[in-house]
Design a protein around this motif. Sequence first.
Motif, PDB file in Angstrom:
ATOM      1  N   VAL B 203       3.530 -13.288  10.395  1.00  0.00           N
ATOM      2  CA  VAL B 203       2.233 -12.686  10.742  1.00  0.00           C
ATOM      3  C   VAL B 203       2.372 -11.164  10.682  1.00  0.00           C
ATOM      4  N   VAL B 204       1.398 -10.522  10.063  1.00  0.00           N
ATOM      5  CA  VAL B 204       1.455  -9.071   9.876  1.00  0.00           C
ATOM      6  C   VAL B 204       0.378  -8.370  10.686  1.00  0.00           C
ATOM      7  N   ALA B 218       4.827  -5.643   8.154  1.00  0.00           N
ATOM      8  CA  ALA B 218       5.396  -6.988   8.213  1.00  0.00           C
ATOM      9  C   ALA B 218       6.815  -6.937   8.758  1.00  0.00           C
ATOM     10  N   PRO B 219       7.119  -7.706   9.780  1.00  0.00           N
ATOM     11  CA  PRO B 219       6.183  -8.495  10.589  1.00  0.00           C
ATOM     12  C   PRO B 219       5.421  -7.596  11.561  1.00  0.00           C
ATOM     13  N   THR B 307       8.773  -4.295   6.334  1.00  0.00           N
ATOM     14  CA  THR B 307       8.135  -3.896   5.083  1.00  0.00           C
ATOM     15  C   THR B 307       6.764  -3.334   5.429  1.00  0.00           C
ATOM     16  N   VAL B 308       6.428  -2.220   4.800  1.00  0.00           N
ATOM     17  CA  VAL B 308       5.130  -1.586   5.040  1.00  0.00           C
ATOM     18  C   VAL B 308       4.392  -1.433   3.715  1.00  0.00           C
ATOM     19  N   MET B 309       3.128  -1.796   3.725  1.00  0.00           N
ATOM     20  CA  MET B 309       2.254  -1.598   2.578  1.00  0.00           C
ATOM     21  C   MET B 309       1.172  -0.603   2.952  1.00  0.00           C
ATOM     22  N   CYS B 310       0.961   0.397   2.132  1.00  0.00           N
ATOM     23  CA  CYS B 310      -0.199   1.274   2.308  1.00  0.00           C
ATOM     24  C   CYS B 310      -1.032   1.229   1.032  1.00  0.00           C
ATOM     25  N   ASN B 311      -2.319   1.039   1.206  1.00  0.00           N
ATOM     26  CA  ASN B 311      -3.205   1.104   0.047  1.00  0.00           C
ATOM     27  C   ASN B 311      -3.331   2.532  -0.448  1.00  0.00           C
ATOM     28  N   ASP B 358      14.387   0.612   9.769  1.00  0.00           N
ATOM     29  CA  ASP B 358      13.744   1.372  10.836  1.00  0.00           C
ATOM     30  C   ASP B 358      12.239   1.451  10.563  1.00  0.00           C
ATOM     31  N   LEU B 359      11.448   0.966  11.513  1.00  0.00           N
ATOM     32  CA  LEU B 359      10.005   0.874  11.258  1.00  0.00           C
ATOM     33  C   LEU B 359       9.363   2.238  11.063  1.00  0.00           C
ATOM     34  N   ASP B 360       9.685   3.195  11.935  1.00  0.00           N
ATOM     35  CA  ASP B 360       9.027   4.500  11.840  1.00  0.00           C
ATOM     36  C   ASP B 360       9.290   5.160  10.490  1.00  0.00           C
TER      37      ASP B 360
END
Lengths: 379, 379
Positions: B203-204, B218-219, B307-311, B358-360
Amino acid sequence: MTFPVVGMVGGGQLARMTHEAGIPLGIKFKLLSDTPQDSAAQVAGEVVIGDYRDLDTLRAFARGCDVITFDHEHVPTEHLRALEADGIPVRPGPDALVHAQDKGVMRAKLDEIGAPSPRHRIVADTADAVAFADEVGGFPIILKTVRGGYDGKGVWFVRTAEDARDPFLAGVPVLAEEKVDFVRELAANIVRSPHGQAVAYPVVESRQVDGVCDTVIAPAPDLDEELGGQAQELALRIAKELGVVGHLAVELFQTTDGRILVNELAMRPHNSGHWTMDGAITSQFANHVRAVLDLPLGDPRPRAPWTVMCNVLGGDYPDMYQGYLHCMARDPQLKIHMYGKDVKPGRKVGHVNTYGDDLDETLERARHAADYLRGTIVE
Amino acid sequence: MTFPVVGMVGGGQLARMTHEAGIPLGIKFKLLSDTPQDSAAQVAGEVVIGDYRDLDTLRAFARGCDVITFDHEHVPTEHLRALEADGIPVRPGPDALVHAQDKGVMRAKLDEIGAPSPRHRIVADTADAVAFADEVGGFPIILKTVRGGYDGKGVWFVRTAEDARDPFLAGVPVLAEEKVDFVRELAANIVRSPHGQAVAYPVVESRQVDGVCDTVIAPAPDLDEELGGQAQELALRIAKELGVVGHLAVELFQTTDGRILVNELAMRPHNSGHWTMDGAITSQFANHVRAVLDLPLGDPRPRAPWTVMCNVLGGDYPDMYQGYLHCMARDPQLKIHMYGKDVKPGRKVGHVNTYGDDLDETLERARHAADYLRGTIVE
């Protein structure tokens, strides 16, 4: 938008996978293919059907391309020079590519820059080949036509003077090389851009069957760190000295006495780099596209401790799709890459990649899938 | 070879990325696109130009396809039934897809199966909308046309009776929903095949700006494990009860009081799953193709901790290619996915993915690249 047009000559699987890697970059990909049925022609948006040996065809194709690159090394060197004279960037350029086209030119250049090769020289005829064998300690030796060979074609393993006749029949210059005592074959893959940036992938082990690449293990197991570093540096140096732009594969022998010797060069994405599609942060195809466009290169490091690639060769079963059910159900992490080619015995029609923490398990998974798709095993 | 033909209706970026994911499977991909300039039409091999609202066009397109799937949900339900009657597998089928086409039908079905929704009902006119507001504790409320909306279009945030007039102008039934107090939006993405196999992606968290998806993580950070499991189970149950085949995105509100409520359903690859292209073992696009072909599904697990997605939205700069130099040089691990679309302010023209430990840092890299490509920041 000013997204560039990359023209690729040749419709094989390397072009197919380069197109696939180019889609996310938003570039325009234009293909020159022999037939509409060719591997890449099936999936690419803009396809020109024509003969790459015809200069007018090449010129017409190149018009509107921002750069030309290649699926294979068979475009005549003089045609590449003509395109360059027309002002079309050709990457790799003819002065580099000739070393991948002509094994005689390649060996002479490697000697010049001090890169280690098997002992070798151009031989004039059968008698001269026998003389060469004497010089290197006797048969067996290897004879190769300097142009036109690939995947074991144009290469003869010569045990006797009798064997040393066929290679001269084509009337092409023949290169003789000593038979090297090697423990295994390695490949050092690098990508270099026009402004000189280069990235080196981990050195891999390449296992051949009947002269055709069968399995690639990344990184090469138990490779001495210093020897691996030497191989990467050698590939980077060759690329720089020869002015290579794009992907360069340096196929190497790891000798029984612990040296590395250059076997072959390929200046395009290469079978020994197919593992990067699923196993590296940036694939060889994505980096090849970035290099020919002179964009900054992507990170070549592996994403998993081990990645294994096995080629799927054509076997007796014409229907490989049927095997998907078993292979995908058995291994949900399996990565299948099929090329849309008709199955013919021994023909490379696809490959599979697996990755994981345990080499034996990763190898077994890839081996099983490739054998199953081919029809060698049935469960 | 008996590799199947997958026909996809709609030439947008979802079709483009589905084609990209289909290439390695060796399947034949056929596209029905409005224009040759559409995102997917630029890169696909077999493209038919035509209007998906015209049944004859659809029928002609479907001939020779082994299965039909979709880039969008706008094909009239009755046309889908006609194709099914012709014997063409349509996946997802009309009985499932209608729930993603009509928000009224969707809410009724979710109520029927006991899936949690915001309080809602169809409202007849402005006065009825005001009455609904009274029922749920007053304004603000949300009004939505039951068909035709996407990315915030066809959705009104209604604070007064005055605001509650526009939604009725189109003459389409209007659904009223309470304004939910939520801490964030989540998405539960699953893929289901005709034989009932299903896989659930983690779940994201989905962050919206002006009603348009902006960032996906994600997640979802700090998501309670039980709530995450509930969200996955809910998505799997909805897919089963509605008979979904292929990718299903369940957009969710995580409420301030710790519940999850269904916001929207999408039955196709979805923006909240774009991270899977670089962040999961099997991407949503690859699994969608496998599902519509009833092949065993691939492993949906993530390959990296974050994992991070930016439009990438269109901004004032028309030339996004120029930004590649900076972005690729700054971050060799960055994954750019551009759609070949002309830049218009606010239009989704691509996305970037980053992954890491690392999320940040992973967030910052994606944010920077998306902003730089758009032209919001210049260094």
